[in-house]
Design a protein around this motif. Structure first.
Motif, mmCIF file in Angstrom:
data_model
loop_
_atom_site.group_PDB
_atom_site.id
_atom_site.type_symbol
_atom_site.label_atom_id
_atom_site.label_comp_id
_atom_site.label_asym_id
_atom_site.label_seq_id
_atom_site.Cartn_x
_atom_site.Cartn_y
_atom_site.Cartn_z
ATOM 1 N N ASN A 20 1.691 5.950 -1.941
ATOM 2 C CA ASN A 20 2.476 4.904 -1.283
ATOM 3 C C ASN A 20 2.792 5.277 0.164
ATOM 4 O O ASN A 20 2.663 4.443 1.072
ATOM 5 C CB ASN A 20 3.771 4.629 -2.049
ATOM 6 N N ASN A 23 -0.351 5.174 2.321
ATOM 7 C CA ASN A 23 -0.665 3.792 2.692
ATOM 8 C C ASN A 23 0.211 3.310 3.846
ATOM 9 O O ASN A 23 -0.262 2.581 4.720
ATOM 10 C CB ASN A 23 -0.554 2.869 1.489
ATOM 11 N N VAL A 24 1.467 3.727 3.865
ATOM 12 C CA VAL A 24 2.345 3.387 4.993
ATOM 13 C C VAL A 24 1.793 4.009 6.278
ATOM 14 O O VAL A 24 1.756 3.353 7.332
ATOM 15 C CB VAL A 24 3.799 3.869 4.729
ATOM 16 N N GLN A 25 1.342 5.247 6.207
ATOM 17 C CA GLN A 25 0.780 5.929 7.377
ATOM 18 C C GLN A 25 -0.505 5.250 7.856
ATOM 19 O O GLN A 25 -0.804 5.245 9.054
ATOM 20 C CB GLN A 25 0.491 7.404 7.056
ATOM 21 N N GLU A 27 -1.271 2.025 7.459
ATOM 22 C CA GLU A 27 -1.039 0.609 7.756
ATOM 23 C C GLU A 27 -1.407 0.211 9.191
ATOM 24 O O GLU A 27 -2.035 -0.837 9.393
ATOM 25 C CB GLU A 27 0.425 0.278 7.473
ATOM 26 N N PRO A 28 -1.059 1.020 10.207
ATOM 27 C CA PRO A 28 -1.421 0.622 11.579
ATOM 28 C C PRO A 28 -2.933 0.488 11.807
ATOM 29 O O PRO A 28 -3.362 -0.172 12.742
ATOM 30 C CB PRO A 28 -0.857 1.748 12.451
ATOM 31 N N GLN A 30 -4.951 -0.775 9.452
ATOM 32 C CA GLN A 30 -5.391 -1.799 8.500
ATOM 33 C C GLN A 30 -6.193 -1.191 7.352
ATOM 34 O O GLN A 30 -7.167 -1.771 6.880
ATOM 35 C CB GLN A 30 -6.212 -2.881 9.200
ATOM 36 N N TYR A 32 -6.157 1.225 3.528
ATOM 37 C CA TYR A 32 -5.475 1.761 2.360
ATOM 38 C C TYR A 32 -6.094 3.114 2.030
ATOM 39 O O TYR A 32 -7.170 3.459 2.533
ATOM 40 C CB TYR A 32 -5.619 0.821 1.160
#
Length: 139
Positions: A20, A23-25, A27-28, A30, A32
């Protein structure tokens, strides 16, 4: 609870929060974690077929097809004919190669923070243990 059960319980408790946060890291960019795994594999091992990627990631080929199509759409990978015309090889584009280096640098602080307080020797041992478990499971 046995030591084995405790080990795998701790692994499970670590895995989902790790993915999780990864995935946040990502995100910029685009991306997963599964897409990042494909990019890392191609960066580390060079061009490979859809089947090779599926085997490496222990997922079905249709899932790889979906991942690769998204990475093509983003301009990070391209496909080309292999030795056998039925086989397609996936390789990083120049943009994809640059992106992998950028993301690696971006992720370093995240990994360092996740491993804070863990001695290097313990990280080496844990890496070997997880590799052995993977080998045992895949036999």
């Amino acid at each position: 609870m046995t030591i084995e059960q405790d080990f795998f319980n701790q692994y499970r408790l670590m895995y989902r929060p790790f993915i999780n946060q990864l995935n946040v890291q990502l995100e910029p960019y685009q991306l997963y974690s599964s897409q990042w795994a494909v990019l890392r594999f191609l960066n580390d091992k060079g061009p490979h077929s859809f089947v090779d990627i599926a085997n490496f990631m222990s997922i079905e080929k249709p899932s790889v097809t979906k991942l690769v199509h998204k990475l093509v759409e983003l301009g990070y990978v391209e496909t080309m004919a292999g030795k056998d015309k039925r086989e397609k090889l996936v390789h990083l584009t120049m943009h994809g190669e640059e992106l992998v280096q950028e993301i690696k640098s971006h992720l370093n602080p995240f990994f360092e923070q996740a491993l804070a307080g863990v001695p290097k020797q313990d990280i080496d041992i844990a890496t070997q243990v997880l590799a052995r478990i993977c080998m045992n499971i895949n036999q």
